[in-house]
Scaffold this active site. Structure first.
Site, mmCIF file in Angstrom:
data_model
loop_
_atom_site.group_PDB
_atom_site.id
_atom_site.type_symbol
_atom_site.label_atom_id
_atom_site.label_comp_id
_atom_site.label_asym_id
_atom_site.label_seq_id
_atom_site.Cartn_x
_atom_site.Cartn_y
_atom_site.Cartn_z
ATOM 1 N N GLN A 102 -81.866 70.226 -118.590
ATOM 2 C CA GLN A 102 -82.905 70.918 -117.831
ATOM 3 C C GLN A 102 -83.079 70.255 -116.466
ATOM 4 O OE1 GLN A 102 -85.650 70.337 -121.397
ATOM 5 N NE2 GLN A 102 -86.354 72.336 -120.717
ATOM 6 N N VAL A 104 -81.946 68.745 -112.679
ATOM 7 C CA VAL A 104 -81.154 69.251 -111.554
ATOM 8 C C VAL A 104 -80.599 68.089 -110.727
ATOM 9 C CG1 VAL A 104 -82.460 71.419 -111.422
ATOM 10 C CG2 VAL A 104 -83.206 69.453 -110.061
ATOM 11 N N HIS A 122 -81.016 74.667 -115.155
ATOM 12 C CA HIS A 122 -81.850 74.950 -113.984
ATOM 13 C C HIS A 122 -81.105 74.716 -112.675
ATOM 14 C CE1 HIS A 122 -85.440 74.156 -116.868
ATOM 15 N NE2 HIS A 122 -85.118 75.434 -116.849
ATOM 16 N N CYS A 155 -77.707 80.230 -93.530
ATOM 17 C CA CYS A 155 -76.329 80.201 -94.030
ATOM 18 C C CYS A 155 -75.360 80.243 -92.853
ATOM 19 C CB CYS A 155 -76.095 81.411 -94.939
ATOM 20 S SG CYS A 155 -74.385 81.624 -95.467
ATOM 21 N N THR A 196 -87.268 65.635 -123.510
ATOM 22 C CA THR A 196 -87.758 66.983 -123.224
ATOM 23 C C THR A 196 -88.901 67.295 -124.178
ATOM 24 O OG1 THR A 196 -87.225 69.356 -123.322
ATOM 25 C CG2 THR A 196 -85.795 67.890 -124.590
ATOM 26 N N ASN A 221 -88.292 61.632 -127.842
ATOM 27 C CA ASN A 221 -89.240 61.962 -126.774
ATOM 28 C C ASN A 221 -90.512 61.143 -126.971
ATOM 29 O OD1 ASN A 221 -89.694 63.726 -124.437
ATOM 30 N ND2 ASN A 221 -91.395 64.559 -125.639
ATOM 31 N N ILE A 239 -86.302 55.751 -124.019
ATOM 32 C CA ILE A 239 -84.981 56.373 -124.021
ATOM 33 C C ILE A 239 -83.894 55.416 -123.504
ATOM 34 C CG2 ILE A 239 -83.651 58.241 -122.919
ATOM 35 C CD1 ILE A 239 -86.352 59.848 -122.969
HETATM 36 ZN ZN ZN Z 1 -74.649 83.711 -96.582
#
Ligand code: ZN
Length: 252
Positions: A102, A104, A122, A155, A196, A221, A239
């Site tokens: 999960q 990134v 994600h 972009c 998690t 967890n 952990i």
């Molecule tokens: Zn583009």
């Protein structure tokens, strides 16, 4: 998945180990929980807007603040910790391993896990993508443009709005990635959910799916999760030490 995936290099049949990782595996690397139910973004409505697709696409000011937030984020400078390295070591030992994350932050891959073994539910904060032509490039390059004075860099291919290659709030998970994650949950013999809260769907339901299909379910967890009752083993220890110890037991 081919049947060869579950045979180890030594020729004996090795269990397929699936690791579902959440924010808790990366806190030792200095990355706080941003998007969990109690994460930083969820507790701060203004911060949440910066990572909410609708606001991001409609408001240039939100985009400018979002780029600044990414410039200051510790995620790109973070290094893998012993938990990430233990997962990569298990894979190198010949045990078939798949990671569903999960997170990134890309730290599983930085620790040495081949990218094809990691499913990023994600997306990744290490890349950007164009919302018009879907061209992808490095986050570091986009942040370099921000540092050089482009406060909302467009972009380079088409002039469209660029965004982090993460799944923002209000965006769907990639159906292909999710389908692969479900296939792994159904095929694995051991499913380890680490760091998690298992409260965000559909990621959380992968643990239930694995248990239904006969996998040994291990939950590691700090806090209780909704799946603790169906788990074969629940680990509450930190952990950074508990995961390396657990995975060492699985080494051939
Ligand atoms: Zn583009």
């Amino acid at each position: 998945m081919s049947s060869g995936e579950t045979s180890a290099r030594n020729g004996s049949r090795q269990p397929l180990v699936a690791v579902l990782s959440g924010a808790g595996i990366s806190t030792d690397s200095g990355i706080p929980d941003y998007r969990g139910p109690n994460g930083l973004w969820r507790r701060d409505p203004e911060a949440e807007k910066l990572v909410t697709y609708e606001y991001y696409m409609s408001d240039p000011e939100i985009r400018r603040r979002s780029w600044q937030m990414r410039r200051n984020s510790p995620a790109l400078r973070a290094q893998p910790n012993p938990a990430h390295r233990a997962v990569a070591e298990l894979e190198r030992s010949g045990v078939p391993v798949r990671v569903i994350t999960q997170n990134v932050d890309g730290l599983h891959q930085l620790a040495g896990l081949p990218p094809r073994k990691v499913l990023e539910l994600h997306g990744t904060a290490r890349a950007v993508m164009c919302t018009r032509c879907t061209a992808r490039s490095e986050m570091a390059e986009a942040l370099g443009r921000v540092a050089a004075g482009e406060d909302d860099p467009p972009c380079r291919e088409c002039g469209g709005i660029l965004k982090s290659a993460t799944v923002m709030f209000g965006e769907r998970l990639d159906p292909d990635v999710l389908a692969q994650a479900m296939a792994i949950a159904q095929a694995c013999q051991i499913f380890i959910a680490v760091g998690t809260s298992l409260q965000v769907q559909p990621a959380a339901s992968l643990a239930g799916l694995a248990a239904e299909h006969g996998a040994r379910l291990i939950i590691m967890n700090a806090e209780p999760t909704p799946y603790d009752d169906v788990a074969d083993e629940v680990v509450r220890e930190p952990i950074g030490t508990a995961l390396p110890a657990l995975l060492e037991r699985l080494l051939p």
